[in-house]
Every structure is written in C-alpha cells, then in structure tokens.
Design a protein around this motif. Sequence first.
Motif, PDB file in Angstrom:
ATOM      1  N   PRO A 153     -59.000  12.528   6.192  1.00 63.51           N
ATOM      2  CA  PRO A 153     -60.267  12.499   5.446  1.00 63.51           C
ATOM      3  C   PRO A 153     -60.713  13.910   5.072  1.00 63.51           C
ATOM      4  O   PRO A 153     -60.502  14.868   5.825  1.00 63.51           O
ATOM      5  CB  PRO A 153     -61.240  11.862   6.445  1.00 63.51           C
ATOM      6  N   VAL A 154     -61.306  14.047   3.882  1.00 64.51           N
ATOM      7  CA  VAL A 154     -61.806  15.341   3.420  1.00 64.51           C
ATOM      8  C   VAL A 154     -63.246  15.178   2.959  1.00 64.51           C
ATOM      9  O   VAL A 154     -63.680  14.079   2.570  1.00 64.51           O
ATOM     10  CB  VAL A 154     -60.943  15.918   2.282  1.00 64.51           C
ATOM     11  N   LEU A 155     -63.981  16.275   2.990  1.00 65.46           N
ATOM     12  CA  LEU A 155     -65.369  16.292   2.534  1.00 65.46           C
ATOM     13  C   LEU A 155     -65.426  17.106   1.249  1.00 65.46           C
ATOM     14  O   LEU A 155     -65.224  18.323   1.265  1.00 65.46           O
ATOM     15  CB  LEU A 155     -66.267  16.913   3.617  1.00 65.46           C
ATOM     16  N   TRP A 156     -65.679  16.419   0.132  1.00 70.99           N
ATOM     17  CA  TRP A 156     -65.725  17.059  -1.179  1.00 70.99           C
ATOM     18  C   TRP A 156     -67.077  16.788  -1.823  1.00 70.99           C
ATOM     19  O   TRP A 156     -67.761  15.802  -1.493  1.00 70.99           O
ATOM     20  CB  TRP A 156     -64.626  16.520  -2.096  1.00 70.99           C
ATOM     21  N   SER A 157     -67.434  17.656  -2.764  1.00 72.89           N
ATOM     22  CA  SER A 157     -68.710  17.519  -3.466  1.00 72.89           C
ATOM     23  C   SER A 157     -68.520  17.726  -4.960  1.00 72.89           C
ATOM     24  O   SER A 157     -67.742  18.574  -5.395  1.00 72.89           O
ATOM     25  CB  SER A 157     -69.715  18.553  -2.937  1.00 72.89           C
ATOM     26  N   ASN A 158     -69.266  16.942  -5.755  1.00 73.56           N
ATOM     27  CA  ASN A 158     -69.426  17.218  -7.182  1.00 73.56           C
ATOM     28  C   ASN A 158     -70.925  17.156  -7.526  1.00 73.56           C
ATOM     29  O   ASN A 158     -71.312  16.807  -8.625  1.00 73.56           O
ATOM     30  CB  ASN A 158     -68.606  16.255  -8.056  1.00 73.56           C
ATOM     31  N   GLY A 159     -71.706  17.536  -6.574  1.00 76.33           N
ATOM     32  CA  GLY A 159     -73.174  17.403  -6.579  1.00 76.33           C
ATOM     33  C   GLY A 159     -73.543  16.724  -5.287  1.00 76.33           C
ATOM     34  O   GLY A 159     -73.970  17.374  -4.329  1.00 76.33           O
TER      35      GLY A 159
END
Length: 291
Positions: A153-159
């Motif tokens: 699992p990864v923690l990504w953001s686009n806002g």
Amino acid sequence: MATRRYLQLDVFAARAGTGNPLGVVLDADGMDTASMQALAAWLNLSETVFFVPMQDPAADYRIRIFTPGSELPFAGHPSVGAAWAALDAGLVDADARALVQECGAGLLPVRVEKTADGKRTIELCTPRRQALSTPPVAIPASLQALAAADAAPVLWSNGPAWWLLRANSAGAVRAFAPDFAAIAAFTNATDATGLVIFAPEAGAGHDVVVRAFCPGDAVNVPEDPVTGSANALVAAWLAAHAALPHADGRYVASQGRELGRDGRVQLRVDADGDVWLGGEVQPVIRGSLDW
C-alpha cells in the motif's frame, strides 16, 4: 436571507441514480467559509461545490469543494460535475469545448465533448500525483490480507491524500467487508482522506474495479459511491507500474455496485503522464435554497 440557485447532479452516471450525487450552489457569492461548511454538512452528500468569484483571469469559473467534514482543494466528481453545471447554467459559453477550472488545487484544463443527441461528456486534467511519506502506523489486518503480494500500500495525493491498495483479485474487492472503525482510525492517524482498493476486472464495459472508503474525520462518508480523485490516483499507479489495461492509456473503472450504484469513470493517461478524468452527468434536482 439570500435565495440561491441549486442543482443536484448524478456524476459518472449513464442514468440518474447510478453515480455519485453532487450538490451545486450556483450563486455562492457572499457566503463565508462557515456557511458553506454548514450547508455541506446539512446536505450530507459526499461533496457540495460552491461557485464563487474568480481570482485568476485565466479561469473560466471558480469553485470551492466541501465534504460534510472539511474543504478539499480538489475532488474528481465535484470537478466533473461543476464543469457540466457551468455549461448548463450559462456561467460559461454553452458551446465551449475547452474550459479552465479554478479551485484550491489551481487551474485545471477541461475538455467538453458533445454526443450526437446533444449530451455533454466532461474530461478534466487532474493534479499530478505526489507520493507522501508513510507514517509508522500499522495497517489493519483485514487490509493486509486483502493486498496483492507484490504491491505494498502507498499513500499518494492529488489534493486529497488516499491510501492505494492493489487487491489480490477483483472478487476480493467486490466481497470486501470493511471495518469502518479500523479504517477511520488508520486514515485519521495518517492524515489521509481515505482508502481506495482496486484490481483489474475485465467486465462488461469496464476494465478495473474500485471501492473507496473515507469514514474518518476529513470526509465522514463510510463508502463513497464513485470517487474521481481516487480513480485518478489509481490510474497514475497503474501507469507507474506499467499495468494500464490498454496501450492507448484509456480505460473505464467500475465503482459503486456494492452500494446499489453502477458508476463508470473514464480515465486516460496521456503521453506526458497526466491523468484525465471524465464521465457522464445527469441532472436530478433543479431549484433554489435559502441558507
């Protein structure tokens, strides 16, 4: 008391009742942040958008996006719905094929296609994904059991910040019984908007199955019917892992069936690595509100 034009739309929906509802306040000039947040909480939809005066002359319109619990710089189904609403309500040229949306995430390009029967399909370029540092918090056991063996699992953001978990099978995604308390504790502890699980699924009219959970403090929606920002990050993840379903970068995601919906999200990863997000929008309610 000001009377304001109000729409309720169904986004990523081929027909009303199959996508994600969106509240749209077309005349939000003069509303302060507290009033917008209070109305979004009262409507209790996953998101409500407010059209406010533009700040950047390069924009065609500007929106603010609120969940029942907080304001977001960007969200997918509110952005797609807002572009449709701006065209429908005459806030922009009704025949425009290209627009620029101003929101908390900045200026986002929008493309508009018209079908032979006059319906509009919206496609919006989402903010670039950013990988976030992973806090030292244990992932709930139910999620560890769901995860594919070769995809942490990864923690990504686009806002919004989403945990992305590639599941071991489409069947596991469909059958997953979420422990909302555990997911809320996990996302709160990691300052995440929510958790999205996904897997390839060669189905009728779609290529990937997605579910998104955001029961924590940021959104307070246990399972979101159809989630644009999460789907855009899934597309970025698939591109980064050379796992896009089709060579042209286009595919369709299915989300919401477990909630009695049949949302369809159109994704496209272009040659520059930008993720374009789109789908159909259905108007359901037209009226006014006093707030």
